[in-house]
Design a protein around this motif. Structure first.
Motif, PDB file in Angstrom:
ATOM      1  N   LYS A  25     -59.461  45.579  43.076  1.00  0.00           N
ATOM      2  CA  LYS A  25     -59.098  44.409  42.512  1.00  0.00           C
ATOM      3  C   LYS A  25     -59.050  43.035  43.303  1.00  0.00           C
ATOM      4  CE  LYS A  25     -58.215  46.676  38.661  1.00  0.00           C
ATOM      5  NZ  LYS A  25     -59.370  47.113  37.807  1.00  0.00           N
ATOM      6  N   ASN A  26     -59.011  43.227  44.474  1.00  0.00           N
ATOM      7  CA  ASN A  26     -58.645  42.451  45.644  1.00  0.00           C
ATOM      8  C   ASN A  26     -59.638  42.563  46.966  1.00  0.00           C
ATOM      9  OD1 ASN A  26     -57.270  39.619  46.566  1.00  0.00           O
ATOM     10  ND2 ASN A  26     -56.341  41.365  47.920  1.00  0.00           N
ATOM     11  N   ILE A  27     -59.699  41.676  47.657  1.00  0.00           N
ATOM     12  CA  ILE A  27     -60.414  41.878  48.917  1.00  0.00           C
ATOM     13  C   ILE A  27     -59.978  40.912  49.653  1.00  0.00           C
ATOM     14  CG2 ILE A  27     -62.509  40.432  48.387  1.00  0.00           C
ATOM     15  CD1 ILE A  27     -64.182  42.898  49.873  1.00  0.00           C
ATOM     16  N   SER A  28     -59.719  41.200  51.064  1.00  0.00           N
ATOM     17  CA  SER A  28     -59.349  40.145  52.261  1.00  0.00           C
ATOM     18  C   SER A  28     -60.585  39.442  52.418  1.00  0.00           C
ATOM     19  CB  SER A  28     -58.788  40.510  53.288  1.00  0.00           C
ATOM     20  OG  SER A  28     -59.479  41.424  54.108  1.00  0.00           O
ATOM     21  N   THR A  29     -60.287  38.135  52.954  1.00  0.00           N
ATOM     22  CA  THR A  29     -61.625  37.421  53.429  1.00  0.00           C
ATOM     23  C   THR A  29     -62.319  38.168  54.552  1.00  0.00           C
ATOM     24  OG1 THR A  29     -60.565  35.321  52.878  1.00  0.00           O
ATOM     25  CG2 THR A  29     -62.292  35.141  54.767  1.00  0.00           C
ATOM     26  N   VAL A  35     -67.929  43.480  54.708  1.00  0.00           N
ATOM     27  CA  VAL A  35     -68.712  43.999  53.617  1.00  0.00           C
ATOM     28  C   VAL A  35     -70.062  43.373  53.974  1.00  0.00           C
ATOM     29  CG1 VAL A  35     -69.316  44.397  51.128  1.00  0.00           C
ATOM     30  CG2 VAL A  35     -67.040  44.924  52.290  1.00  0.00           C
ATOM     31  N   PHE A  36     -70.106  42.227  53.709  1.00  0.00           N
ATOM     32  CA  PHE A  36     -71.484  41.383  53.501  1.00  0.00           C
ATOM     33  C   PHE A  36     -72.337  41.598  54.841  1.00  0.00           C
ATOM     34  CE2 PHE A  36     -69.674  39.722  49.500  1.00  0.00           C
ATOM     35  CZ  PHE A  36     -70.689  40.242  48.824  1.00  0.00           C
ATOM     36  N   GLN A  37     -71.801  41.948  56.120  1.00  0.00           N
ATOM     37  CA  GLN A  37     -72.268  42.166  57.204  1.00  0.00           C
ATOM     38  C   GLN A  37     -72.580  43.592  57.447  1.00  0.00           C
ATOM     39  OE1 GLN A  37     -69.958  39.514  59.763  1.00  0.00           O
ATOM     40  NE2 GLN A  37     -71.439  38.034  59.550  1.00  0.00           N
ATOM     41  N   ARG A  38     -72.153  44.616  56.444  1.00  0.00           N
ATOM     42  CA  ARG A  38     -72.405  45.957  56.574  1.00  0.00           C
ATOM     43  C   ARG A  38     -71.623  46.680  57.702  1.00  0.00           C
ATOM     44  NH1 ARG A  38     -73.859  48.440  52.496  1.00  0.00           N
ATOM     45  NH2 ARG A  38     -74.807  49.909  53.427  1.00  0.00           N
ATOM     46  N   GLU A  39     -70.454  46.075  57.704  1.00  0.00           N
ATOM     47  CA  GLU A  39     -69.239  46.583  58.907  1.00  0.00           C
ATOM     48  C   GLU A  39     -68.541  47.520  58.292  1.00  0.00           C
ATOM     49  OE1 GLU A  39     -67.573  43.620  60.941  1.00  0.00           O
ATOM     50  OE2 GLU A  39     -69.555  42.644  61.845  1.00  0.00           O
ATOM     51  N   ILE A  40     -68.320  47.504  56.945  1.00  0.00           N
ATOM     52  CA  ILE A  40     -67.614  48.248  55.936  1.00  0.00           C
ATOM     53  C   ILE A  40     -68.696  48.655  54.801  1.00  0.00           C
ATOM     54  CG2 ILE A  40     -66.280  48.441  54.177  1.00  0.00           C
ATOM     55  CD1 ILE A  40     -64.301  46.502  55.571  1.00  0.00           C
ATOM     56  N   THR A  41     -68.852  49.914  54.941  1.00  0.00           N
ATOM     57  CA  THR A  41     -70.071  50.427  53.997  1.00  0.00           C
ATOM     58  C   THR A  41     -69.461  51.490  52.958  1.00  0.00           C
ATOM     59  OG1 THR A  41     -70.559  51.985  55.653  1.00  0.00           O
ATOM     60  CG2 THR A  41     -71.667  49.807  55.525  1.00  0.00           C
ATOM     61  N   ASN A  42     -68.349  51.790  53.029  1.00  0.00           N
ATOM     62  CA  ASN A  42     -67.777  52.567  52.062  1.00  0.00           C
ATOM     63  C   ASN A  42     -66.531  51.986  51.307  1.00  0.00           C
ATOM     64  OD1 ASN A  42     -66.279  55.034  51.043  1.00  0.00           O
ATOM     65  ND2 ASN A  42     -67.751  56.198  51.948  1.00  0.00           N
ATOM     66  N   TRP A  43     -66.584  52.328  49.935  1.00  0.00           N
ATOM     67  CA  TRP A  43     -65.361  51.845  49.097  1.00  0.00           C
ATOM     68  C   TRP A  43     -64.143  52.349  49.588  1.00  0.00           C
ATOM     69  CZ3 TRP A  43     -65.513  47.696  46.273  1.00  0.00           C
ATOM     70  CH2 TRP A  43     -66.805  47.395  45.917  1.00  0.00           C
ATOM     71  N   LYS A  44     -64.013  53.465  50.068  1.00  0.00           N
ATOM     72  CA  LYS A  44     -62.771  53.934  50.561  1.00  0.00           C
ATOM     73  C   LYS A  44     -62.158  53.068  51.493  1.00  0.00           C
ATOM     74  CE  LYS A  44     -60.835  58.326  52.470  1.00  0.00           C
ATOM     75  NZ  LYS A  44     -61.054  59.648  52.806  1.00  0.00           N
ATOM     76  N   GLU A  45     -62.709  52.458  52.382  1.00  0.00           N
ATOM     77  CA  GLU A  45     -62.120  51.388  53.396  1.00  0.00           C
ATOM     78  C   GLU A  45     -61.434  50.337  52.573  1.00  0.00           C
ATOM     79  OE1 GLU A  45     -64.553  50.908  57.013  1.00  0.00           O
ATOM     80  OE2 GLU A  45     -66.227  51.682  55.819  1.00  0.00           O
ATOM     81  N   LEU A  46     -61.677  50.182  51.360  1.00  0.00           N
ATOM     82  CA  LEU A  46     -61.003  48.922  50.565  1.00  0.00           C
ATOM     83  C   LEU A  46     -60.257  49.749  49.383  1.00  0.00           C
ATOM     84  CD1 LEU A  46     -64.520  46.800  50.073  1.00  0.00           C
ATOM     85  CD2 LEU A  46     -62.791  46.602  51.601  1.00  0.00           C
TER      86      LEU A  46
END
Length: 181
Positions: A25-29, A35-46
């Motif tokens: 529901k929420n994401i930190s800046t 995410v948009f730089q593909r350093e986070i690629t899995n929803w589990k990290e969010l």
């Protein structure tokens, strides 16, 4: 010496959107940037399922993408592996049909594609929702100010153009194109 006058003519607001069924529901800046730089690629990290994030973007010349890159990515670029979609409608349809999708859309694009068949919603960013109140108070973080700049010795026609843009009629045209004042 040249002197310039700046005129704030509007703001562009961009939402990070997900499928309406997403548990996130929420994401930190910082996480959004990653995410948009593909350093986070899995929803589990969010806080989501253990599944790959499907990243969607817009063409390089699109203003929402420019806002994301300027404001969220601090001058960086959306990762090249993001699937590029040609319109707000295409973005809304793709995110609506893909429960693992994340993308971005201008506030105007979001409002124009808000219909029962499209199951999308903007994420809160740092706990702040994309709504008129938070945008108006300057709380929502994914906003880019739009200016016109004139030399102080500008021609009368230039000054009349600025007056028109700042008028109710000009502001209505800007709002219809997605720039709010």
């Amino acid at each position: 010496k040249l002197n310039f006058l700046e005129y704030l003519i509007g703001i562009e607001t961009v939402g990070i959107i997900v499928n309406d069924n997403s548990v996130v529901k929420n994401i930190s800046t910082i996480d959004a940037r990653r995410v948009f730089q593909r350093e986070i690629t899995n929803w589990k990290e969010l806080g989501g399922p253990d599944a790959p994030i499907q990243l969607y973007s817009r063409p390089d010349d699109e203003t929402a993408k420019k806002s994301v890159e300027q404001v969220l990515l601090e001058g960086g670029v959306v990762h090249e592996q993001a699937t590029v979609l040609s319109s707000n409608r295409a973005m809304a349809e793709k995110v609506s049909s893909d429960p693992l999708a994340i993308g971005f859309i201008s506030q105007q694009g979001y409002l124009s594609t808000k219909e029962p068949t499209l199951k999308i919603r903007p994420l809160s960013i740092d706990g702040v929702e994309m709504d008129q109140r938070s945008i108006g108070l300057g709380l929502y973080p994914l906003v880019r100010q739009l200016f016109l700049v004139l030399r102080d010795d500008a021609s009368d026609i230039s000054k009349k153009f600025i007056a028109f843009v700042l008028s109710d009629e000009g502001q209505t045209l800007l709002a219809d194109s997605g720039a709010l004042r």
